[in-house]
Motif scaffolding. Structure first.
Motif, PDB file in Angstrom:
ATOM      1  N   GLU A   1       0.838  -1.198   0.000  1.00  0.00           N
ATOM      2  CA  GLU A   1       0.000   0.000   0.000  1.00  0.00           C
ATOM      3  C   GLU A   1       0.874   1.250   0.000  1.00  0.00           C
ATOM      4  O   GLU A   1       0.590   2.217  -0.706  1.00  0.00           O
ATOM      5  N   ALA A   2       1.935   1.244   0.799  1.00  0.00           N
ATOM      6  CA  ALA A   2       2.843   2.388   0.849  1.00  0.00           C
ATOM      7  C   ALA A   2       3.502   2.621  -0.505  1.00  0.00           C
ATOM      8  O   ALA A   2       3.613   3.769  -0.966  1.00  0.00           O
ATOM      9  N   LEU A   3       3.929   1.550  -1.143  1.00  0.00           N
ATOM     10  CA  LEU A   3       4.592   1.653  -2.433  1.00  0.00           C
ATOM     11  C   LEU A   3       3.638   2.217  -3.488  1.00  0.00           C
ATOM     12  O   LEU A   3       3.988   3.157  -4.208  1.00  0.00           O
ATOM     13  N   THR A   4       2.439   1.680  -3.570  1.00  0.00           N
ATOM     14  CA  THR A   4       1.492   2.171  -4.582  1.00  0.00           C
ATOM     15  C   THR A   4       1.033   3.590  -4.259  1.00  0.00           C
ATOM     16  O   THR A   4       0.802   4.383  -5.167  1.00  0.00           O
ATOM     17  N   THR A   5       0.933   3.914  -2.982  1.00  0.00           N
ATOM     18  CA  THR A   5       0.579   5.284  -2.594  1.00  0.00           C
ATOM     19  C   THR A   5       1.680   6.247  -3.014  1.00  0.00           C
ATOM     20  O   THR A   5       1.396   7.336  -3.529  1.00  0.00           O
ATOM     21  N   ALA A   6       2.933   5.860  -2.824  1.00  0.00           N
ATOM     22  CA  ALA A   6       4.051   6.707  -3.237  1.00  0.00           C
ATOM     23  C   ALA A   6       4.035   6.933  -4.748  1.00  0.00           C
ATOM     24  O   ALA A   6       4.286   8.060  -5.211  1.00  0.00           O
ATOM     25  N   ILE A   7       3.724   5.902  -5.498  1.00  0.00           N
ATOM     26  CA  ILE A   7       3.621   6.049  -6.958  1.00  0.00           C
ATOM     27  C   ILE A   7       2.481   6.993  -7.305  1.00  0.00           C
ATOM     28  O   ILE A   7       2.635   7.887  -8.145  1.00  0.00           O
ATOM     29  N   ALA A   8       1.328   6.830  -6.681  1.00  0.00           N
ATOM     30  CA  ALA A   8       0.176   7.701  -6.952  1.00  0.00           C
ATOM     31  C   ALA A   8       0.505   9.157  -6.624  1.00  0.00           C
ATOM     32  O   ALA A   8       0.140  10.075  -7.372  1.00  0.00           O
ATOM     33  N   ILE A   9       1.199   9.374  -5.519  1.00  0.00           N
ATOM     34  CA  ILE A   9       1.580  10.733  -5.133  1.00  0.00           C
ATOM     35  C   ILE A   9       2.586  11.304  -6.125  1.00  0.00           C
ATOM     36  O   ILE A   9       2.503  12.486  -6.494  1.00  0.00           O
ATOM     37  N   ALA A  10       3.518  10.492  -6.580  1.00  0.00           N
ATOM     38  CA  ALA A  10       4.477  10.953  -7.587  1.00  0.00           C
ATOM     39  C   ALA A  10       3.757  11.343  -8.872  1.00  0.00           C
ATOM     40  O   ALA A  10       4.070  12.377  -9.476  1.00  0.00           O
ATOM     41  N   VAL A  11       2.782  10.556  -9.276  1.00  0.00           N
ATOM     42  CA  VAL A  11       2.010  10.876 -10.486  1.00  0.00           C
ATOM     43  C   VAL A  11       1.242  12.173 -10.291  1.00  0.00           C
ATOM     44  O   VAL A  11       1.298  13.073 -11.136  1.00  0.00           O
ATOM     45  N   SER A  12       0.532  12.294  -9.183  1.00  0.00           N
ATOM     46  CA  SER A  12      -0.317  13.469  -8.980  1.00  0.00           C
ATOM     47  C   SER A  12       0.493  14.752  -8.786  1.00  0.00           C
ATOM     48  O   SER A  12      -0.005  15.839  -9.063  1.00  0.00           O
ATOM     49  N   ASN A  13       1.735  14.631  -8.321  1.00  0.00           N
ATOM     50  CA  ASN A  13       2.594  15.805  -8.137  1.00  0.00           C
ATOM     51  C   ASN A  13       3.621  15.958  -9.257  1.00  0.00           C
ATOM     52  O   ASN A  13       4.522  16.793  -9.161  1.00  0.00           O
ATOM     53  N   GLU A  14       3.492  15.146 -10.290  1.00  0.00           N
ATOM     54  CA  GLU A  14       4.362  15.191 -11.459  1.00  0.00           C
ATOM     55  C   GLU A  14       5.839  15.097 -11.092  1.00  0.00           C
ATOM     56  O   GLU A  14       6.678  15.871 -11.548  1.00  0.00           O
ATOM     57  N   VAL A  15       6.138  14.118 -10.231  1.00  0.00           N
ATOM     58  CA  VAL A  15       7.512  13.859  -9.807  1.00  0.00           C
ATOM     59  C   VAL A  15       8.081  12.745 -10.681  1.00  0.00           C
ATOM     60  O   VAL A  15       7.571  11.623 -10.670  1.00  0.00           O
ATOM     61  N   ALA A  16       9.110  13.073 -11.440  1.00  0.00           N
ATOM     62  CA  ALA A  16       9.767  12.059 -12.269  1.00  0.00           C
ATOM     63  C   ALA A  16      10.616  11.162 -11.372  1.00  0.00           C
ATOM     64  O   ALA A  16      11.300  11.640 -10.470  1.00  0.00           O
ATOM     65  N   LEU A  17      10.525   9.875 -11.590  1.00  0.00           N
ATOM     66  CA  LEU A  17      11.328   8.920 -10.830  1.00  0.00           C
ATOM     67  C   LEU A  17      12.476   8.418 -11.696  1.00  0.00           C
ATOM     68  O   LEU A  17      12.282   8.123 -12.877  1.00  0.00           O
ATOM     69  N   PRO A  18      13.663   8.296 -11.118  1.00  0.00           N
ATOM     70  CA  PRO A  18      14.791   7.764 -11.892  1.00  0.00           C
ATOM     71  C   PRO A  18      14.510   6.328 -12.331  1.00  0.00           C
ATOM     72  O   PRO A  18      13.774   5.598 -11.653  1.00  0.00           O
ATOM     73  N   PRO A  19      15.071   5.926 -13.434  1.00  0.00           N
ATOM     74  CA  PRO A  19      14.855   4.563 -13.919  1.00  0.00           C
ATOM     75  C   PRO A  19      15.174   3.487 -12.886  1.00  0.00           C
ATOM     76  O   PRO A  19      14.501   2.457 -12.844  1.00  0.00           O
ATOM     77  N   VAL A  20      16.169   3.702 -12.038  1.00  0.00           N
ATOM     78  CA  VAL A  20      16.500   2.699 -11.027  1.00  0.00           C
ATOM     79  C   VAL A  20      15.332   2.494 -10.056  1.00  0.00           C
ATOM     80  O   VAL A  20      15.096   1.385  -9.580  1.00  0.00           O
ATOM     81  N   CYS A  21      14.580   3.554  -9.777  1.00  0.00           N
ATOM     82  CA  CYS A  21      13.393   3.418  -8.913  1.00  0.00           C
ATOM     83  C   CYS A  21      12.307   2.603  -9.600  1.00  0.00           C
ATOM     84  O   CYS A  21      11.698   1.735  -8.981  1.00  0.00           O
ATOM     85  N   ILE A  22      12.083   2.894 -10.864  1.00  0.00           N
ATOM     86  CA  ILE A  22      11.071   2.145 -11.623  1.00  0.00           C
ATOM     87  C   ILE A  22      11.466   0.671 -11.690  1.00  0.00           C
ATOM     88  O   ILE A  22      10.634  -0.215 -11.489  1.00  0.00           O
ATOM     89  N   ASP A  23      12.729   0.405 -11.960  1.00  0.00           N
ATOM     90  CA  ASP A  23      13.213  -0.977 -12.020  1.00  0.00           C
ATOM     91  C   ASP A  23      13.000  -1.688 -10.680  1.00  0.00           C
ATOM     92  O   ASP A  23      12.608  -2.855 -10.651  1.00  0.00           O
ATOM     93  N   ALA A  24      13.267  -0.985  -9.584  1.00  0.00           N
ATOM     94  CA  ALA A  24      13.085  -1.575  -8.251  1.00  0.00           C
ATOM     95  C   ALA A  24      11.615  -1.884  -7.992  1.00  0.00           C
ATOM     96  O   ALA A  24      11.278  -2.940  -7.437  1.00  0.00           O
TER      97      ALA A  24
END
Length: 93
Positions: A41-64
């Motif tokens: 839940e924390a992980l998916t919430t962090a992704i949702a917050i990144a999307v809603s705040n337009e925060v780009a994640l480094p590829p290493v984060c996406i891979d993880a």
């Protein structure tokens, strides 16, 4: 000594990464899930917050995020929908 699972490590890393880009209330949503023992839940919430705040994640984060085992069907569908909505990562020289 208690060890964190891979999903907990990734969730904490995402929380730390988005922290400077979002408000404290958004972080509380991630923290609440972590403290409740709900790392997926924390992980998916962090992704949702990144999307809603337009925060780009480094590829290493996406891979993880993609390397984590144990997602249920709803989480997999969410990630398939949300990850493409993240702004593209670019290195500034």
């Amino acid at each position: 000594m208690e060890f964190m699972s891979n999903v907990e490590i990734v969730a904490h890393a995402l929380r730390d990464y988005v922290r400077p880009h979002v408000d404290g209330v958004s972080l509380l949503y991630i923290d609440d899930a972590l403290f409740a023992g709900e790392p997926f839940e924390a992980l998916t919430t962090a992704i949702a917050i990144a999307v809603s705040n337009e925060v780009a994640l480094p590829p290493v984060c996406i891979d993880a995020v993609l390397a984590v085992d144990g997602y249920d069907e709803i989480d997999r569908e969410f990630l398939a929908t949300a990850l493409p909505l993240l702004p593209k990562w670019s290195m500034v020289a």
